[in-house]
Design a protein around this motif. Sequence first.
Motif, short mmCIF file in Angstrom:
data_model
loop_
_atom_site.label_atom_id
_atom_site.label_comp_id
_atom_site.label_asym_id
_atom_site.label_seq_id
_atom_site.Cartn_x
_atom_site.Cartn_y
_atom_site.Cartn_z
N ARG A 68 0.82 -1.22 0.00
CA ARG A 68 0.00 0.00 0.00
C ARG A 68 0.85 1.26 0.00
N THR A 69 1.96 1.25 0.72
CA THR A 69 2.82 2.44 0.76
C THR A 69 3.39 2.76 -0.60
N SER A 70 3.77 1.73 -1.34
CA SER A 70 4.43 1.93 -2.64
C SER A 70 3.45 2.08 -3.80
N ARG A 71 2.27 1.47 -3.67
CA ARG A 71 1.32 1.43 -4.79
C ARG A 71 2.00 0.88 -6.05
N ALA A 72 2.72 -0.22 -5.86
CA ALA A 72 3.48 -0.78 -6.98
C ALA A 72 3.50 -2.30 -6.88
N ASN A 241 -7.18 0.63 -0.43
CA ASN A 241 -7.28 2.09 -0.34
C ASN A 241 -6.74 2.56 1.01
N ASP A 242 -6.65 3.85 1.19
CA ASP A 242 -6.02 4.43 2.38
C ASP A 242 -6.79 4.16 3.67
N LYS A 243 -8.05 3.76 3.55
CA LYS A 243 -8.87 3.53 4.74
C LYS A 243 -8.87 2.07 5.18
N THR A 244 -8.28 1.19 4.39
CA THR A 244 -8.26 -0.23 4.75
C THR A 244 -7.41 -0.45 6.00
N PRO A 245 -7.96 -1.00 7.06
CA PRO A 245 -7.18 -1.26 8.29
C PRO A 245 -6.29 -2.50 8.10
N LEU A 246 -5.00 -2.29 8.06
CA LEU A 246 -4.08 -3.38 7.72
C LEU A 246 -4.08 -4.49 8.77
N VAL A 247 -3.99 -4.10 10.04
CA VAL A 247 -3.94 -5.11 11.09
C VAL A 247 -5.25 -5.91 11.16
N LYS A 248 -6.36 -5.21 11.14
CA LYS A 248 -7.67 -5.87 11.20
C LYS A 248 -7.85 -6.79 10.00
N THR A 249 -7.44 -6.36 8.82
CA THR A 249 -7.57 -7.18 7.62
C THR A 249 -6.71 -8.43 7.73
N ALA A 250 -5.47 -8.28 8.22
CA ALA A 250 -4.59 -9.44 8.39
C ALA A 250 -5.18 -10.44 9.37
N VAL A 251 -5.78 -9.94 10.44
CA VAL A 251 -6.41 -10.83 11.43
C VAL A 251 -7.59 -11.56 10.79
N GLN A 252 -8.43 -10.83 10.06
CA GLN A 252 -9.60 -11.44 9.44
C GLN A 252 -9.20 -12.50 8.41
N VAL A 253 -8.19 -12.19 7.61
CA VAL A 253 -7.72 -13.14 6.61
C VAL A 253 -7.16 -14.39 7.30
N SER A 254 -6.40 -14.20 8.36
CA SER A 254 -5.80 -15.32 9.08
C SER A 254 -6.88 -16.20 9.71
N LEU A 398 12.54 0.48 6.98
CA LEU A 398 11.50 1.50 6.86
C LEU A 398 11.49 2.44 8.06
N ASN A 399 11.22 3.71 7.78
CA ASN A 399 11.14 4.71 8.85
C ASN A 399 9.98 4.37 9.80
N ARG A 400 10.23 4.48 11.10
CA ARG A 400 9.20 4.13 12.08
C ARG A 400 7.96 5.00 11.95
N ARG A 401 8.14 6.25 11.60
CA ARG A 401 6.98 7.13 11.44
C ARG A 401 6.10 6.65 10.29
N LEU A 402 6.73 6.20 9.23
CA LEU A 402 5.97 5.68 8.09
C LEU A 402 5.22 4.42 8.51
N VAL A 403 5.91 3.54 9.24
CA VAL A 403 5.29 2.30 9.70
C VAL A 403 4.08 2.61 10.58
N TYR A 404 4.25 3.52 11.52
CA TYR A 404 3.16 3.87 12.43
C TYR A 404 2.00 4.53 11.67
N ALA A 405 2.33 5.36 10.69
CA ALA A 405 1.30 6.01 9.89
C ALA A 405 0.48 4.98 9.12
N GLN A 406 1.13 3.95 8.62
CA GLN A 406 0.42 2.91 7.89
C GLN A 406 -0.43 2.05 8.82
#
Length: 445
Positions: A68-72, A241-254, A398-406
């Motif tokens: 998501r950060t890279s969009r690539a 998209n930017d609103k997708t909760p990454l942690v919640k999604t990973a938990v749901q998928v798992s 990766l910068n910690r601020r970027l990680v926390y922002a994601q």
Amino acid sequence: MMSDKRATFVSKIGVIATAAGSAVGLGNIWRFPSQTADGGGAIFILVYIGCILFFGIPLMVSEFMVGRTSRANTAGAYHKLAPGTQWKWVGRLGVLTGFVIMGFYMVVCGWTLVYIFQSVSGYLFGVDNLSANFIELQSNPAKQIIWMIIFTLLTAFFILSGVKKGIEQSAKILMPLLFLLLIILAIRSVTLDGAIAGLNFLFKPDLAHVKSTVFLDAMGQAFFSLSLGMGCMITYGSYFNDKTPLVKTAVQVSVLDSLVAILAGVVIFPAAFALTTNPGTIVDELVAGGPGLLFITLPELFNQMAGSMIWSTLFFCLLALAALTSTISLMEVVTVYIHEEYHISRRKSTLLVTAGVIILGIFASFSSSFFNFLDVASAKFMLPIGGFFISLFVGWYLNRRLVYAQLTNERTLKFGIGFLRTYIFLLRYVVPTAMLAIFIYGLAA
């Protein structure tokens, strides 16, 4: 002209269904029951869940984050986030891993179509020796190639349809259908006379049958089951998209992935214990696992059930659906890489990948040695190495601020600094150690 605008998944259920579809595959249905039988039933399941929590979910979140950060694409993600460094080779390894896996996996997927046809036609229930029937299929390159090509083209159809209309829409249809088939088969299995013995074996902890390697086995199963280390989750993460909760999604998928695996156990264990004619060897047959479990042992059990044609057809349709959701994600990893890195249209990229997979599949169909080489190279070498470097990349580079922002979606979600520190600690030390352990254990096996 190719559009510069990157596609995104349009719905929350689409995000979960596509990611879960990537994770769910044949490994959930043949590898998990086998590992569970070998690891003491419920003991293995408990250890497996722990491995999902401490290793699988953090690594999945990391892959989502890189995408998501890279969009690539998988390789382009590292190029964007770490320009001028050698991290790009981690992404390229993921692309190569996906391609290598498809080379032999598509052949296995073709087998599921063969057995659907044999079940519907009734041929499977007139065979005197099901073992010989499966061996005949494996020794018939022409038949394997035909069905492998059909499955590959079916996968390519969804990739050609695009991210929204192809990948997302197919997942929203195929995943519910897969769960429906699993539930129907599970209900039939647990209602067989004698099914309770299989349920007891599956869910009742038995320390007497626990192996010393149960932790490594569970850790490896958790890693492979979630489709980590091969770029699938990075690629799909790039469509979030930017609103997708990454942690919640990973938990749901798992949770969904684990549920499929456990339901597969509920289908297989009660039926195996209820219908076996040799109770003394059934556990050994389940432990042996692999293709033999799906294409020999289970058809023998279906032969003893009323309405065997219906149950056998449903089961092999289930296998085909589970396989298809995985092959779609694998093909997308390689396709979008060629599309974006070499500026080739998505249609041409899909056709190139399809042709390459078919060529690789032809060699795998003719040579069991080559088939096994692709399997071993990807499972024991490429996947653990990919997972090792992904965890180091997010944990150390990766910068910690970027990680926390994601993690917090630019602070719109509430995660304390303690959560960030724990997450970083897991990625820096715990997950890489786990990946090395899987790698070394695989070499020794």
